[in-house]
Design a protein around this motif. Sequence first.
Motif, PDB file in Angstrom:
ATOM      1  N   SER A   1      41.914   0.111 -17.181  1.00 22.06           N
ATOM      2  CA  SER A   1      43.258  -0.191 -17.562  1.00 22.06           C
ATOM      3  C   SER A   1      43.781  -1.232 -17.658  1.00 22.06           C
ATOM      4  N   GLY A   2      43.430  -1.506 -16.312  1.00 23.91           N
ATOM      5  CA  GLY A   2      44.499  -2.937 -15.437  1.00 23.91           C
ATOM      6  C   GLY A   2      44.404  -4.562 -16.355  1.00 23.91           C
ATOM      7  N   ARG A   3      44.622  -5.105 -15.189  1.00 23.97           N
ATOM      8  CA  ARG A   3      45.290  -6.512 -16.415  1.00 23.97           C
ATOM      9  C   ARG A   3      43.038  -7.245 -15.573  1.00 23.97           C
ATOM     10  N   ASP A   4      42.748  -7.803 -16.614  1.00 24.94           N
ATOM     11  CA  ASP A   4      41.706  -8.101 -16.631  1.00 24.94           C
ATOM     12  C   ASP A   4      40.275  -6.456 -16.370  1.00 24.94           C
ATOM     13  N   GLY A   5      40.915  -5.640 -16.989  1.00 27.60           N
ATOM     14  CA  GLY A   5      39.504  -4.554 -16.653  1.00 27.60           C
ATOM     15  C   GLY A   5      39.978  -4.253 -15.154  1.00 27.60           C
ATOM     16  N   LEU A   6      40.761  -4.342 -14.227  1.00 28.42           N
ATOM     17  CA  LEU A   6      41.135  -3.139 -13.186  1.00 28.42           C
ATOM     18  C   LEU A   6      41.313  -2.681 -13.150  1.00 28.42           C
ATOM     19  N   ILE A   7      40.893  -1.216 -12.061  1.00 20.46           N
ATOM     20  CA  ILE A   7      40.404   0.192 -12.033  1.00 20.46           C
ATOM     21  C   ILE A   7      41.494   0.066 -11.306  1.00 20.46           C
ATOM     22  N   THR A   8      42.298   0.928 -12.018  1.00 21.68           N
ATOM     23  CA  THR A   8      44.093   1.494 -11.340  1.00 21.68           C
ATOM     24  C   THR A   8      43.735   3.029 -10.276  1.00 21.68           C
ATOM     25  N   VAL A   9      44.516   3.305  -9.782  1.00 22.72           N
ATOM     26  CA  VAL A   9      44.936   5.445  -9.174  1.00 22.72           C
ATOM     27  C   VAL A   9      44.535   5.738 -10.524  1.00 22.72           C
ATOM     28  N   ASP A  10      45.387   5.867 -11.896  1.00 22.63           N
ATOM     29  CA  ASP A  10      45.183   6.524 -13.299  1.00 22.63           C
ATOM     30  C   ASP A  10      44.168   7.179 -13.359  1.00 22.63           C
ATOM     31  N   ASP A  11      43.644   5.708 -13.679  1.00 21.63           N
ATOM     32  CA  ASP A  11      41.954   5.018 -14.179  1.00 21.63           C
ATOM     33  C   ASP A  11      41.063   6.491 -13.926  1.00 21.63           C
ATOM     34  N   VAL A  12      41.108   6.806 -12.018  1.00 22.45           N
ATOM     35  CA  VAL A  12      40.742   7.559 -11.461  1.00 22.45           C
ATOM     36  C   VAL A  12      41.162   9.181 -11.689  1.00 22.45           C
ATOM     37  N   LEU A  13      41.970   9.236 -11.315  1.00 15.88           N
ATOM     38  CA  LEU A  13      42.582   9.938 -11.969  1.00 15.88           C
ATOM     39  C   LEU A  13      41.694  11.049 -13.193  1.00 15.88           C
ATOM     40  N   GLY A  14      42.614  10.041 -14.537  1.00 19.86           N
ATOM     41  CA  GLY A  14      41.432  10.873 -15.586  1.00 19.86           C
ATOM     42  C   GLY A  14      40.462  10.794 -15.975  1.00 19.86           C
ATOM     43  N   ALA A  15      39.378  10.116 -15.288  1.00 20.03           N
ATOM     44  CA  ALA A  15      38.086  10.155 -14.476  1.00 20.03           C
ATOM     45  C   ALA A  15      37.025  11.547 -14.262  1.00 20.03           C
ATOM     46  N   SER A  16      38.954  11.518 -13.616  1.00 19.11           N
ATOM     47  CA  SER A  16      37.825  13.422 -12.376  1.00 19.11           C
ATOM     48  C   SER A  16      38.689  14.256 -13.125  1.00 19.11           C
ATOM     49  N   VAL A  17      38.994  14.068 -14.544  1.00 16.87           N
ATOM     50  CA  VAL A  17      39.561  15.301 -15.029  1.00 16.87           C
ATOM     51  C   VAL A  17      38.408  15.722 -16.276  1.00 16.87           C
ATOM     52  N   THR A  18      37.924  14.229 -16.889  1.00 17.09           N
ATOM     53  CA  THR A  18      37.483  13.874 -18.067  1.00 17.09           C
ATOM     54  C   THR A  18      36.342  14.167 -18.222  1.00 17.09           C
TER      55      THR A  18
END
Length: 395
Positions: free
Chosen positions: A140-157
């Motif tokens: 969800s970061g600039r130019d598709g950069l994966i952030t900590v929030d992306d990982v946390l979200g994926a760890s739940v869903t």
Amino acid sequence: MARFNLPDLGEGLQEAEIICWHVAVGDTVHADQPMVTLETAKAVVEVPAPYSGVITALLGKPGDTVATGSALVDFRLVGDAASGGVVGRMPTEEADTLQHAPQARSAGRAGGGKRQARAVPAARDLARKLGVEIESLAGSGRDGLITVDDVLGASVTHIPVIPPPQRKSGTPSALRPSNSAHDDGELEVLRSLRRAMAQSMANARDNVMECTVCDMADIEHWSAGSDYTVRLLRAIAVGARAEPGLNAWFESTSQGRRLFERIDVGLAVDTADGLIVPVLRDVGSRNAEQLRAELERLKSGARDRTLPPADLRDFTFMLSNFGVMAGRYATPVVVPPAVAILGAGKVSRDVVAVEDRIEAHRRMPLSLTFDHRCVTGGEAVRLLAAVIADLELPQ
């Protein structure tokens, strides 16, 4: 010509705000010369020039928020830098870009078939801890950069995180009341610590099943001059030894909790810019004098924004001593992956029954919030009981 992109300033922070420039277009700068002061969610950082050259463009002005990996400064290189002889320079736009498009799979091509994801270092580290396959995520970061929030979200869903739609700045017209008496109210865009707090609280809301239990500690018999915060830290250490299940992290992907022997307490510090949480390490092995000295160092560094990233991460338990200002009870928010936070309310003098008589005692209200996904009510109240028993000792 070279372009310098904003590097990761530590802990996978996604952005920084430009406070002031120390250079101007046309200036000749030398490697390691102070170039710009930036404010992140955790500290104020001075970024040096990565190499020698002439500034041809400053790609932002004071007050602008710049995403990690975005263009910051353009240079015309001079001397060794122009010939590629600079040692230890920061990556330019080309060097900083990793391949992120899927490669064609081929049985006859060694190493083919797996794409390389662009991710901040902290996101990669967290993905390894949580067992998340980072290559499967859409950043969800600039130019598709994966952030900590992306990982946390994926760890739940357990599904790829889809980048949120881009919004125009300002308040959506559908949410702005028409003919409101408050149309002239000024919109304050959340920055730095407050923006980080908003993100952290949203993450807690989405990923923690919170439950709060409250009680009182009678501290009437404390010795004169007792240090409230130091006593609370000591009591937390006693409570965590009595019930280790709350000095832990919950890993949602593996559906397991990681218990820690060492007690590292995150202390919520209120500052003019917002909330910051420095971490006091190994609370159980320090005496009162050591705890107070470390508390002063952390509080001073938090308010000056000079603490290094190492002092702002990986707490195993949290303390909010909000009662120094006001408030008796609260529902403190657990910040994952930790599973518990203790809130201490304002000490008051209450009427209590002591055997067959009535007395006025000083009492401290306590509010313990825990993550009910992995902590039972019994575990929570056993820790709270141990905390109260220690707080009620005279010294």
